[in-house]
Design an enzyme around this catalytic site. Structure first.
Site, PDB file in Angstrom:
ATOM      1  N   HIS A   7      -6.129   0.243  -0.856  1.00 47.88           N
ATOM      2  CA  HIS A   7      -6.512  -1.070  -0.328  1.00 47.88           C
ATOM      3  C   HIS A   7      -7.741  -1.627  -1.037  1.00 47.88           C
ATOM      4  O   HIS A   7      -8.799  -1.861  -0.436  1.00 47.88           O
ATOM      5  CB  HIS A   7      -6.766  -0.986   1.180  1.00 47.88           C
ATOM      6  CG  HIS A   7      -5.583  -0.552   1.968  1.00 47.88           C
ATOM      7  ND1 HIS A   7      -5.322   0.777   2.250  1.00 47.88           N
ATOM      8  CD2 HIS A   7      -4.566  -1.256   2.514  1.00 47.88           C
ATOM      9  CE1 HIS A   7      -4.209   0.864   2.949  1.00 47.88           C
ATOM     10  NE2 HIS A   7      -3.733  -0.354   3.125  1.00 47.88           N
ATOM     11  N   CYS A  43       0.802  -1.221   0.000  1.00 45.43           N
ATOM     12  CA  CYS A  43       0.000   0.000   0.000  1.00 45.43           C
ATOM     13  C   CYS A  43       0.838   1.275   0.000  1.00 45.43           C
ATOM     14  O   CYS A  43       0.476   2.265  -0.634  1.00 45.43           O
ATOM     15  CB  CYS A  43      -0.983   0.001   1.170  1.00 45.43           C
ATOM     16  SG  CYS A  43      -0.256  -0.325   2.779  1.00 45.43           S
ATOM     17  N   ASP A  74      -7.459   5.652  -1.411  1.00 43.60           N
ATOM     18  CA  ASP A  74      -7.165   4.400  -0.714  1.00 43.60           C
ATOM     19  C   ASP A  74      -6.652   3.339  -1.683  1.00 43.60           C
ATOM     20  O   ASP A  74      -7.362   2.970  -2.629  1.00 43.60           O
ATOM     21  CB  ASP A  74      -8.433   3.910  -0.017  1.00 43.60           C
ATOM     22  CG  ASP A  74      -8.171   2.770   0.947  1.00 43.60           C
ATOM     23  OD1 ASP A  74      -7.015   2.329   1.047  1.00 43.60           O
ATOM     24  OD2 ASP A  74      -9.128   2.326   1.608  1.00 43.60           O
TER      25      ASP A  74
END
Length: 482
Positions: free
Chosen positions: A371, A110, A369
């Site tokens: 993820h 990430c 994000d």
């Protein structure tokens, strides 16, 4: 025979790990993000107001932007601007990463993805300017509960079947219908085509293949030289140095007019930045490259590669905004930074969960994000789908939950531009009554003039927060003072 059996076991483990990551990072219930109508929203230097000027009716504390809201304020403009930023997330079924058998970065990559997003924003500024937005941005559907779960469920079933059958799962290369905008003339069509060429080329540099200039494979390979393996956790400071090396070593002619600089011990040495602006890369007679892309239109900033004796510099500054937790006194500083158009964002996030901060509203940070596990996309084809590289759904996080360790990025087009940036940031960095110590500083001269970390290897010498043991160190509050 033993080696062959071991390889089969590793492949099988990788397959089932991919299935698990599909469950963990794809099949997720995601609610819409709420925004206040009464407070402005800042996105990488752009300010948006969601309340129409002639709207005197009482407003709720917060609301979720919908199709009906697009007629009021700047909601539509904000959504288009946010969606136009390049979104880089976990990917699965990619070619094996260097030094490993891993075919996905789910669960550990990430911070590298956040760093790629920040680097992509710098390249958007370099080639297209801050005002550019993707023409198809508003056609993307928000990643709400239904779309996330439906897509994830389909991918989960496909992954389970492929794991059992031993065949690769199908890649999701479906594209939503393309809505062609009506062009008023050939000049506008040519300009739009040129911008889209920039856009597509830029995204391809971040493809998940060994040949991609700024792709995950290249970053992982550079990480090996710093003691990092595929599957390890990468911090924001290490990622800053990996990005710097990736930009410096990129061979694509389009990247010849840009380089990167990483601060030392939260200090930006102006002479080093100016040298980066002026010095040609090793093996180049001049920073100018005739085959570098031209400017897309006359009123857009000219890429630094077209200016004589100059190239652009991406300035990366690893900092720590507190001790174990982020010091709340630095929130106003973060707001000031994200209000600047030449700021390319902040990579950081929650502990062990990185994200890319691009703006704020009130006391919450707006972020992208990484993820979310998506299928591999082959960017070597001329018409590869761009939809999975743009996110229509912003997220918010209270500043109090932000991890204190982060890296701040800026884009400087020329030496003159850097002098302006240094002057403006010096005002932002002036300590207030609450902020006793600036997050970073500007110093005249070269870093070598101060004999920093002289006893370390060339690679580790550039790592932030590594102090020379011969220097006196005292601790005051949340910071280490020299």
């Amino acid at each position: 025979m033993e080696n062959k059996g071991s390889d089969e076991v590793e492949k099988l483990k990788t397959k089932f790990l991919s299935v698990w990551h599909n469950v963990k990072y794809s099949w997720a219930l995601k609610s819409k993000t709420s925004f206040s109508r009464n407070s402005p929203v800042l996105l990488l230097g752009k300010c948006y107001h969601f309340k129409a000027e002639d709207d005197d009716s009482p407003t709720e504390a917060c609301y979720e932007p919908s199709e009906e809201d697009f007629v009021m304020g700047n909601v539509e403009a904000f959504r288009k601007d946010f969606t136009s930023r390049v979104w880089l997330t976990y990917r699965e079924e990619i070619p094996p990463l260097p030094g490993s058998t891993l075919t996905s970065d789910c669960g550990w990559g990430c911070m590298l993805r956040a760093g790629q997003m920040m680097l992509a924003q710098a390249l958007l500024l370099h080639f297209l300017g801050r005002d550019w937005t993707w023409s198809k941005a508003l056609a993307l559907q928000p990643l709400d509960t239904e779309t996330w779960t439906t897509t994830a469920a389909k991918r989960l079933v496909a992954s389970l079947e492929s794991s059992i059958q031993g065949s690769p799962g199908p890649s999701n290369h479906e594209s939503p219908p393309v809505h062609q905008a009506q062009a008023s003339g050939s000049a506008e069509e040519a300009d739009e085509h040129l911008k889209e060429m920039y856009h597509r080329t830029l995204v391809s540099w971040f493809g998940d293949s060994p040949s991609a200039q700024l792709g995950l494979h290249r970053l992982v390979r550079l990480g090996l030289t710093m003691g990092k393996q595929a599957g390890d956790w990468y911090g924001p400071a290490v990622v800053a140095h990996i990005l710097k090396k990736a930009v410096e070593e990129a061979m694509d002619p389009g990247l010849a007019g840009i380089t990167a600089y990483v601060s030392q011990d939260c200090t930006v040495y102006s002479a080093d930045v100016i040298d980066s602006h002026r010095a040609p890369r090793p093996g180049q007679a001049s920073p100018e490259r005739s085959d570098a892309p031209p400017s897309p239109q006359d009123n857009q900033p000219v890429p630094a590669s077209t200016l004589s004796d100059s190239r652009a510099v991406i300035i990366l500054i690893p900092v720590r905004l507190g001790g174990e937790k982020t010091n709340p006194d630095y929130f106003n500083f973060a707001k000031s930074i994200l209000s600047l158009e030449y700021c390319i964002g902040i990579i950081g996030g929650k502990p062990k969960q990185a994200c890319y901060f691009v703006g704020f509203q009130d006391d919450s940070l707006i972020y992208m994000d990484p993820h979310y596990c998506q299928s591999f996309v082959d960017v070597s084809t001329s018409d590869f789908p761009l939809q999975s590289y743009h996110c229509p759904s912003p997220k918010k996080m209270p500043f109090s939950k932000m991890d204190p360790s982060c890296t701040i990025g800026f884009y400087s087009r020329s030496v003159q531009d850097y002098e302006r940036i240094r002057h403006e940031l010096s005002k932002v960095l002036q300590p207030s009554a609450k902020e006793k110590y600036p997050a970073f500083t500007f110093v005249q001269g070269h870093g070598r003039d101060y004999d920093l970390s002289a006893s370390l290897t060339p690679e580790k010498r550039e790592w932030p927060f590594i102090r020379d043991p011969r220097r006196t160190v005292t601790t005051t509050g949340d910071f280490v003072l020299l």
